[in-house]
Design an enzyme around this catalytic site. Structure first.
Site, PDB file in Angstrom:
ATOM      1  N   GLY B  55       0.807  -1.211   0.000  1.00 22.00           N
ATOM      2  CA  GLY B  55       0.000   0.000   0.000  1.00 22.00           C
ATOM      3  C   GLY B  55       0.845   1.268   0.000  1.00 22.00           C
ATOM      4  O   GLY B  55       0.297   2.364  -0.008  1.00 22.00           O
ATOM      5  N   HIS B  56       2.186   1.105   0.017  1.00 20.73           N
ATOM      6  CA  HIS B  56       3.089   2.258   0.012  1.00 20.73           C
ATOM      7  C   HIS B  56       3.853   2.352  -1.304  1.00 20.73           C
ATOM      8  O   HIS B  56       4.872   3.028  -1.376  1.00 20.73           O
ATOM      9  CB  HIS B  56       4.092   2.155   1.156  1.00 20.73           C
ATOM     10  CG  HIS B  56       3.479   1.968   2.494  1.00 20.73           C
ATOM     11  ND1 HIS B  56       2.535   2.842   2.988  1.00 20.73           N
ATOM     12  CD2 HIS B  56       3.641   1.017   3.445  1.00 20.73           C
ATOM     13  CE1 HIS B  56       2.166   2.434   4.203  1.00 20.73           C
ATOM     14  NE2 HIS B  56       2.804   1.321   4.486  1.00 20.73           N
ATOM     15  N   ASP B 109       6.768  -3.898  12.165  1.00 20.82           N
ATOM     16  CA  ASP B 109       7.988  -4.045  11.368  1.00 20.82           C
ATOM     17  C   ASP B 109       9.171  -4.374  12.269  1.00 20.82           C
ATOM     18  O   ASP B 109       9.973  -5.258  11.978  1.00 20.82           O
ATOM     19  CB  ASP B 109       8.278  -2.755  10.593  1.00 20.82           C
ATOM     20  CG  ASP B 109       7.261  -2.503   9.477  1.00 20.82           C
ATOM     21  OD1 ASP B 109       7.115  -3.368   8.614  1.00 20.82           O
ATOM     22  OD2 ASP B 109       6.611  -1.451   9.494  1.00 20.82           O
ATOM     23  N   HIS B 218      -0.080   5.088   7.186  1.00 20.11           N
ATOM     24  CA  HIS B 218      -0.966   3.928   7.269  1.00 20.11           C
ATOM     25  C   HIS B 218      -2.421   4.309   7.395  1.00 20.11           C
ATOM     26  O   HIS B 218      -3.223   3.580   7.957  1.00 20.11           O
ATOM     27  CB  HIS B 218      -0.579   3.035   8.442  1.00 20.11           C
ATOM     28  CG  HIS B 218       0.746   2.399   8.246  1.00 20.11           C
ATOM     29  ND1 HIS B 218       1.882   2.881   8.840  1.00 20.11           N
ATOM     30  CD2 HIS B 218       1.120   1.347   7.509  1.00 20.11           C
ATOM     31  CE1 HIS B 218       2.905   2.141   8.472  1.00 20.11           C
ATOM     32  NE2 HIS B 218       2.471   1.200   7.668  1.00 20.11           N
TER      33      HIS B 218
END
Lengths: 199, 330
Positions: B55-56, B109, B218
């Site tokens: 999504g990035h 992460d 996000h």
């Protein structure tokens, strides 16, 4: 005494309950997180149920260690390592006994919860899964139902708190007024323990 | 909400299949979700592995290739990858010179990369890590999970990637990466929330006529909400927020980054305002990059990242790079 079957029932009941409540967990994660807690946990516990179905696990410890590993391998995010560590460390603490007492389970869960606190650096009051798990372990000597009720109350009690860990912490005061999704899913895990015990 | 997808469950896999078809210079393992430069492992060279939620894009898969990352692991949308992916990536690219994990400071992460590092070291792969935490919108780390890793990730991956390409040893590549991170600061704004495929509706409610200041990547809300501002006012706010936290001694690299749904017409206009503010504040600009590099699905908005550099870092920034998302000099 609790045997491997009991622990398989616990995991299966968790998978069913997480699947039932996935939308609610995601809705709770929406205002203060990124709206994926339900779908992530559902993916993980579905995989746990599948692997327990496929691979032989003869002891309570083996069931939880396998489930924990599976969560770490499938969930991602913070929930994967945290829930994975909780189950794996609880399972390791149970050793390779074929049956364990409720006292041994309580002790092992305490070890697992401590490991989660160490990994995530969270303490009670930080608005995380710890806020459901710590009261659950404290109430376990009174039985599974008491633990489930304590976990549920602990999850509800996160609503007025300001998050200090995880993604919700970035909202600061704006995290106040929302029940923590991680504490809520932890309450489901403990409720499933009561469900497994009731059968 | 309409999206150009089949079903939410296969969004990441579908994108990886398409990426593989478009980029034969990459090895894309769709099943295990690892993107590796085709010539890896490169003998004698340190490898760089990064990853994070999908999504990035183009982060991180779009930055795999000569001069930048050796491999990337995309997770589910906005969810960090799992240790198995990182271990697989590290094993695929390790030439014996070691692997640098580039990790954005988000709890998921960090935890997954930590577990992967342990597993990799058990397999005899030397691992070093750099934690990217450039977001000045997060002020008090005592009460948060610490500053988020956002736009500076691109600077770290490009500059450390160039250092690795030069044949610098692992500890040196790690030191360069850490230096870039320490000298970088970011600030982001959202004009709209994004919509994740799994949820299908905006992740937070942002009324027309308002904007969020201090967002991450996000789809989480930012640190405050205000009435809509002009591009110039936003540039003033963002650059001042950064310069409150850092007084650049050197010329800076500038990244004006789109969050996914802001056209280049607006981003270039915003960059003009960012450059104006920097000039007013006496900050010299060495290089500027404008575009969608560290995105947040269909979020409208932008972030500004500044990195104060020296001659050595500028030389590494200018070094050739050939990836899907960033390419110059070769």
């Amino acid at each position: 005494m609790l045997d491997a079957d009991f622990f398989r029932r616990w995991m299966t009941a968790t998978a069913a309950s997480v699947a039932r409540e996935a939308e609610r967990l995601t809705a709770l994660d929406s205002p203060i997180g990124d709206a994926d807690h339900g779908s992530n946990l559902q993916r993980g516990f579905t995989a746990v149920a599948a692997v327990l179905d496929k691979e032989e696990t003869e002891t309570p410890g083996a069931v939880l260690v396998l489930a924990g590993r599976q969560l770490i391998s499938t969930v991602g995010g913070a929930s994967g390592p945290l829930y994975g560590t909780l189950l794996r460390r609880t399972g390791k603490a149970l050793g390779d006994a074929a049956e364990v007492s409720e006292e041994q389970l309580t002790e092992a869960l305490r070890t697992g919860v401590d490991a989660v606190m160490q990994l995530g650096g969270a303490a009670p009051g930080d608005k995380t899964m710890i806020d459901a798990l710590v009261p659950a372990v404290a109430a376990l000597p009174e039985g599974f139902a008491a633990a489930a009720a304590a976990a549920e109350q602990g999850a509800e009690a996160t609503t007025p708190l300001q998050a200090r860990k995880g993604r919700a912490s970035y909202l600061g005061e704006r995290s106040i007024g929302h029940q923590d999704p991680g504490a809520t899913s932890s309450a489901l895990l403990i409720a499933a323990l009561a469900e497994a015990g009731g059968k | 909400m309409k999206m150009l997808i089949n079903v939410a469950e296969t969004v990441v896999a579908d994108a990886l299949r398409g990426m593989a078809a478009a980029h034969p210079e990459l090895t894309v393992d769709v099943e295990n979700r690892v993107i590796v430069r085709r010539d890896a492992p490169v003998a004698g060279k340190v490898a760089l592995v990064s990853g994070g939620g999908s999504g990035h894009e183009p982060l991180h898969g779009g930055f795999v290739g000569p001069g930048m990352l050796s491999a990337a692991c995309p997770g589910e949308v906005f969810t960090s990858p799992v240790p198995d992916q990182m271990l697989r990536a590290a094993a695929a690219v390790n030439s014996g010179a070691g692997v640098l994990f580039v990790v954005k400071n988000y709890t998921g992460d960090v935890l997954n990369f930590d577990m992967a590092a342990e597993l990799a070291e058990d397999e005899g792969i030397q691992i070093a890590k750099v934690l990217v935490n450039d977001d000045v919108a997060v002020t008090d780390s005592l009460y948060t999970a610490g500053r988020r890793g956002t736009g500076a990730t691109l600077f770290v991956e490009k500059i450390a990637g160039a250092a690795a390409d030069e044949g610098q040893p692992l500890e040196r590549v790690q030191a360069v990466a850490a230096q870039v991170n320490e000298n970088s600061r970011s600030f982001g704004v959202a004009l709209s929330a994004c919509t994740t495929p799994a949820k299908g509706s905006p992740t937070f409610d942002l009324p027309a006529g308002e904007l969020e200041l201090g967002i991450g990547i996000h789809g989480e809300p930012g640190r405050e909400r205000r009435s809509m501002m002009t591009s110039g006012e936003i540039a003033d706010f963002a650059v001042h927020a950064i310069l409150e936290d850092m007084t650049p001694r050197n010329p800076v690299l500038v990244l004006v980054n789109g969050m996914g749904a802001t056209p280049l017409l607006e981003l270039y206009g915003f960059n003009a305002e960012v450059q104006r503010v920097l000039t007013q504040r006496g900050v010299a600009v060495a290089r500027t990059l404008v575009g969608n590099y560290v995105t947040s699905l269909d979020m409208a908005g932008a972030s500004v990242t500044l990195c104060q550099i020296n001659e050595d870092l500028l030389r590494l920034w200018d070094a050739p790079v050939r990836t899907a998302g960033l390419r110059w000099g070769m």
